[in-house]
Structures are given as C-alpha cells and as structure tokens.
Design an enzyme around this catalytic site. Structure first.
Site, short mmCIF file in Angstrom:
data_model
loop_
_atom_site.label_atom_id
_atom_site.label_comp_id
_atom_site.label_asym_id
_atom_site.label_seq_id
_atom_site.Cartn_x
_atom_site.Cartn_y
_atom_site.Cartn_z
N ASP A 92 10.84 6.21 -5.95
CA ASP A 92 10.15 4.92 -5.86
C ASP A 92 11.15 3.77 -5.97
OD1 ASP A 92 8.03 3.09 -5.69
OD2 ASP A 92 7.61 3.17 -7.84
N GLY A 94 0.80 -1.22 0.00
CA GLY A 94 0.00 0.00 0.00
C GLY A 94 0.83 1.27 0.00
#
Ligand SMILES: [Cu+2]
Length: 688
Positions: free
Chosen positions: A314, A201
C-alpha cells in the site's frame, strides 16, 4: 545569479517568463490562466497555489522579523458541516478578489468574506450518507476555479460546477458510481478550458483514471486509465489472459500539476489492488504507484516512472506532484518531485521522467508466493522517516522497507500509512528545499486473500499497527539539488496524513499539527518562530493571500481521521492586525497504536470475524458495567480468540468457527485484548 535582486526572481519568475510566448491566442478564462502560470501573489486560485503545486507565496508582509505578532484575524464555524468522527477536513481554501471558497469533508461549499470571515453563500451537497465505499474518512481536498465557476469532485463520484457568485449548480457529471467502489477525494485542476479530476477507490477493486472535462459544459473530453486494458501499453506487466488489471486500483488521490510550455499534465497514481496480495498479479503492475505525464490537451501518454514495482505494501503515491526548476552541475533542469509513503522524495526530469539526482534499482527480499519484484528503486539521498521496524513481542519478524510477508504477520516500517500520505509538500525557490511531512508508524503485514465483489473492500490482507506500537512523525527540509536532509524536526504525532505546509517569500513555512497547534518556521534554518492553539485538529494545508493591502494566512481546522485529531468545522485566518487569541487545546491524538473509533454501549456480544471482515472484532470498543458478561462469538471462517493483552489475566482460548465463549468483567478498568493467532486483531473493553 544577480546579487541585486531578490533570490526568488530568477528561479520562480524566470521559468514563467519563458512561458509567455506559448499563451494561447484564445482562452476561455485568460485571467485565471495567467494567475495559474504566475508566481502566487494576493490570490490563491488553485489547490497547489498555481500549476506547479509548489504552494509558494511571494507575499512578504508577514516575515521572519514580525511573525511573533501574528494573531487570529477571524475564526468562522461552518454550521456543523463535516462535524463527526467519520470526517476529515483536508481542503486548501481558494481566494479571489477578497472572497474565500472552501469545501468540507461532506462536500459542502462555503463562500466567505476573506477579510472578515462572514459567510456569503453556502452549497449543501446532500450526498448520500450511506456511501459505503469510502476507504479512509469522508474528505475533500479542495476546489478549482475558472470561467466564473468552482469545480470539485464529490464522494458520490460526481464532478460538480457551481456558480462562483451564487453557489448554484451549473453542471454535474458522474465519472462513475460510488456503488461500484468509486469516490472522488482529490481537488481538481482547471486550466485553459479543461477540468482535470482524479478518482479514488484503490481499496475497492476499481480501475483508476484521470478524467478531463469541458469546463463550460461538464462534457467528458478524454479519460486516461491508470491500468491498461488488453494489448495496451503496460499490459505486459500483468499476467496475460487475466483481467486483474481491471480492478488493480492505481487511483489518483491528488491534484495534477501542469507545465504549459511542455504541454504536459503530471500526476501520481496510488497503490495496487488488492493491496497486500500480489499472488495473482505477477509482474510490475503498471501504472500502480507511478508518476505519469500525459499530453494535457489529449490525454496521450508521454512518460511514467514507477516508484514501487508490484506494490504489496500500500505504498501509495498520494501526495501531489510538484514542478520546480533548478540547476544541477551547472545545468538548468526542469524538475518534478513527489513524496512517497516509502519516506523518499522521488525527483525526476519532467521532460522525460528520468531521475534527476539518481535512483538505483537494488535487489530486495523475495517471497515467491507474492510474486515479488526482483528489484526496487532506491533514490539517492535521505529518507524522511526510518525505514526499518523495531521487533515487538508476539511477532516473529520485523523488517525494513520492502520486507516480504505471507500468512504470518511481519512488522514493516514504513507501513502503507507511513511516510508522506495525501499531504502536500511545498517547495521554496528561495531555499531550494522541499518541506516534507512524515509519519512513523509500523504495520504488521499479513496476506489473507479476498474474493473480488463489485463495491466491496478488496485488499487481501492487513497492515494494522501492532497494539502498543509507538507512532510519531517528522517534518523535514529536503534539499532539491541533493535529495538530502537540510534540517529535520521530530514531531510527537504522525503528520504525514496531515501537516501539509505552505512556504512564503517572507522566509516562513506555515504548518499545522494534529494537537491543534499552528506553527511558523524559519524556512532556511527550521527554527520555530511562532505557534498558536486553534482548538481543533490543524491538519489541512494552509494558504496565504492578501485583501486591501493586508496579508492573511488561513487554515481549515477540522481534524483528521488518519491523524486521530480533534474533529471540528472551523476556519482560522491570521494577520499582523489580528486581535483573536488562542483556544483551549483539544484532546491530543494517540501516540501509541490501539483500538480506535466509536465506543459502543448496551452490547453483550462481540463478533469475531464479523461484518465480512475475517480479522476484526465488532464492535472493536465497548463500554460495560462492572459485573457484566460479554460473549465472544466467532462468526468467521477461521478459529479466533480474545486474550488479554500484556496482563494475560483473561482468555477465551481459541474459539472454533460458529462457537462462543463468555467472559465476566468484575473489576472496573480499561482492558485491551488481541487474537493470539492473528495479533493484528485487537479490541478494547472499558468496564465502569
Ligand atoms: Cu483471529
């Protein structure tokens, strides 16, 4: 090393012999615990093979001399479970006493006769098909087993235990709510009465954690948050007086490893949130993008190593950590390694988290608005993918790893979808090599900020691959003593988000490719020895086992969204006695970046800035009849436009917020377009 023994014996078994004195006097499942501590033989009882996550099988019946004869023993379709573009099939099957257990991207579980492929029982998860907080495809990376039960996490954030004999639910424990952004994609680990589960998540503003549950009852025994609360260890790496760490991601996408002698549990935590916007979270942001060791019984912190400080790219640590023993400068060392999206393998001493081969902090480019870290860790040795991007038309700047960006897009390689993603990296004690799948895919990074809302995407920017960018992969043997390349294959497709491998004492590496091929490679030399067309995207990690004296290799072939490979619901098992031949090749995955996803029909309006995604065309791909008119309507907050890509023969111009511009397509053809102010926004019109 004694020359009269097979080489793997001192390396692989010696380590485990040392562990025997620490076997607990009482254990809930002594047989499974023993298998988990031992080199992998006829059964494969946990996702990574055993507690080390090495994915190394001691079976030798199939080896470099006879692998050319390998054929399909059976192929089973799993009744349409996980069929459809939203799914990926990423699980490693487990095998115990001739029965195989497998979970699909819909969290459905099947038990199969491992010799024949016959389905023995099935569990249909019935998970809510409206779960809207899944970042990167509907996936499940596998099961754990112990005490007669199978354990797994679901996309609805429940951990579930099934009876191994019947597939009936024994217990179900919610870790969180999917509505709040939490899902589970990792395979859990069972050991000594506990089930360890990560949580996903990181793109939804969540607080990452590892949870340990009682294997018998499902009761939560402890949880360790990967993001510190006020005053907790690591809170000094977040801005004081703020609660940004409470939604900072650092989720755990893969199966932990465990050293029973040291009593430590190891895992890696993923990227920081919001992914591309570091402006409000000044500091290193622990424990984002870090390898962590905890006391396995209590969850108490022992050490950590952060791979990327203040991550704004990321650069998840999503591949499972691997424990291995080695000798460096004549000294036996206890190692741990993890393959990152940066393209490096991070190799540490697992007793204390310090670099085993050397990792150096070096100054990196700075962007004050992003609050970038002054230095970043550079491991000694080789990266498995290129770490600089090629310039592209329409972009002012292309940079190398850790290049900075703000509102104007900058192309960086590796991107957050490059290097090694979730795919496991096996280790062979025979060769001393890690086998690392890698993706080459540049990203156009831009920060645009995001407002935090519970259960909504919270990424703060983009890293879309520029339209027309080349995408490919590498498969690399990295020497565990030097962190240098022993051999490397360039692959035509991205494989860092698939292509996980398994290695055997028969001297073979088995791995799949997104074009459906399943390969056997000489583990020492890298020479390809065998390939077989499975007919579906072969992106899951294979597994090796034995039934009634016959060795099998099995792989789930159901495609993968990250890889762009052909979807399916098949499981293939191979053996030397196999009689089943290959299938036709599926459509190959893309090698050039461009619009992907479903093609809409019956559409006359394309929203720019639609669905709360400021920088997107919705739908991104449409099919229309020649002579039709499309309205490009700006429903966003900023000016956007649609401009034919490359040819430049049609253009809406810049359309202010709230307005529309129509384009009529008279000639059949395939048209790509971009938003000129935001070139990472692109779409496709197919005119028939
Ligand atoms: Cu735009």
């Amino acid at each position: 090393m004694r020359s009269d023994r097979q080489r793997w014996i001192p390396a692989a078994v010696g380590f485990f012999f040392l562990l025997l004195p620490v076997v607990p006097a009482w254990a809930a499942d002594p047989e499974i615990d023993q298998l988990l501590r031992s080199p992998v033989g006829k059964d494969w009882v946990t996702n990574g093979g055993n507690l080390t996550n090495q994915r190394y099988s001691t079976l030798t019946q199939i080896n470099t001399t006879n692998v050319k004869q390998l054929k399909g023993a059976w192929m089973t379709r799993l009744k349409g479970s996980g069929i459809g573009g939203k799914y990926s099939f990423e699980a490693s099957p487990l095998v115990k006493n001739g029965i195989m257990y497998l979970i699909t991207g819909n969290d459905d579980v099947f038990a199969l006769n491992a010799k024949t492929g016959e389905i023995l029982w099935e569990y249909w998860s019935g998970i809510d098909q409206k779960i809207s907080t899944i970042c990167c495809g509907w996936v499940n990376r596998g099961l754990a087993m112990g005490e007669g039960l199978l354990y797994f996490g679901q996309l609805d954030a429940n951990v579930v235990a099934l009876d191994m004999k019947t597939g009936k639910v024994k217990w179900k424990t919610p870790i969180e709510k999917w509505e709040n952004g939490y899902t589970i994609t990792s395979a859990p680990l069972y050991y000594d009465g506990l089930v360890y589960s990560g949580i996903s998540g990181g793109e939804f503003g969540v607080r990452g954690r590892v949870t340990a549950l009682d294997a018998k009852s499902g009761e939560i025994k402890w949880r360790w948050y990967t993001l510190p609360g006020p005053g907790e260890r690591g809170s000094e790496t977040w801005p004081p007086g703020t609660d940004h760490s409470m939604r900072g991601g650092a989720t755990v996408w893969n199966t932990p490893a465990l050293d029973p002698q040291l009593g430590l549990l190891y895992f890696a935590a993923g990227n920081c949130g919001p992914d591309y916007d570091g402006s409000m979270r000044e500091g290193d942001n622990l424990f984002c993008t870090s390898m962590v060791a905890l006391k396995a019984k209590t969850g108490e912190y022992v050490w950590h190593f952060q791979q990327v400080h203040h991550d704004i790219w990321d650069y998840d640590a999503a591949s499972p950590v691997v424990l291995f023993d080695t000798v460096i400068d004549g000294r036996p060392r206890k190692g741990i390694a993890e393959a990152g999206r940066t393209g490096w393998v991070y190799i540490l001493d697992r007793t204390n988290g310090t670099p085993l081969i050397g990792i150096e902090e070096r100054p990196v480019p700075q962007e004050p608005r992003q609050k970038t870290a002054k230095t970043q860790p550079y491991p000694k040795g080789d990266a498995t993918v290129p770490q600089c991007a090629e310039p592209m038309p329409g972009y002012e700047k292309a940079g190398c790893i850790f290049e900075v960006f703000w509102e104007h897009p900058v192309i960086v390689q590796p991107s957050g979808l490059g290097g090694t993603n979730w795919s496991p990296m096996p280790y062979s004690p025979d060769t001393g090599y890690f086998y690392v799948p890698g993706t080459i895919r540049p990203g156009a990074f831009a920060r645009y900020g995001d407002k935090f809302l519970v259960g909504q995407r919270y990424v703060g920017g983009t890293q879309a691959a520029p339209i027309g960018a080349q995408m490919s992969g590498t498969f690399t043997a990295i020497d565990g003593k030097t962190n240098k390349i022993a051999w490397q294959h360039k692959t035509p497709y991205r494989i860092g988000g698939g292509g996980g491998a398994t290695v055997t004492a028969g001297g073979l590496v088995f791995r799949g490719e997104p074009d459906g091929n399943f390969l056997a490679i000489d583990a020492k030399t890298g020479q390809e020895l065998w390939r077989f067309q499975t007919g579906f995207g072969a992106d899951a990690p294979p597994v090796v086992y034995e039934v009634d004296g016959e060795q099998f290799v099995v792989i789930a072939t159901g495609g993968n969204q990250l890889q762009g490979s052909a979807n399916g619901d098949a499981v293939w098992a191979f053996s030397l006695k196999g009689q089943v031949g290959p299938l036709w090749p599926p459509p190959p995955p893309p090698t050039v970046a461009g619009p992907v996803g479903p093609i809409a029909t019956g559409v006359d309006t394309i929203k720019m800035g639609g669905n709360n995604v400021e920088y997107g065309f919705v739908p991104g791909r449409v099919r229309i009849k020649a002579g039709s008119t499309l309205n490009f309507t700006n429903v966003g907050d900023l000016p956007h436009g649609a401009t034919a890509w490359q040819k430049g023969d049609w253009d809406t111009g810049v359309v202010p917020a709230g307005l529309s511009k129509s384009i009529t397509f008279t000639e059949p053809g395939v048209y790509y377009y971009i938003c000129t102010p935001h070139p990472w926004m692109y779409g496709q019109v197919i005119v028939e």
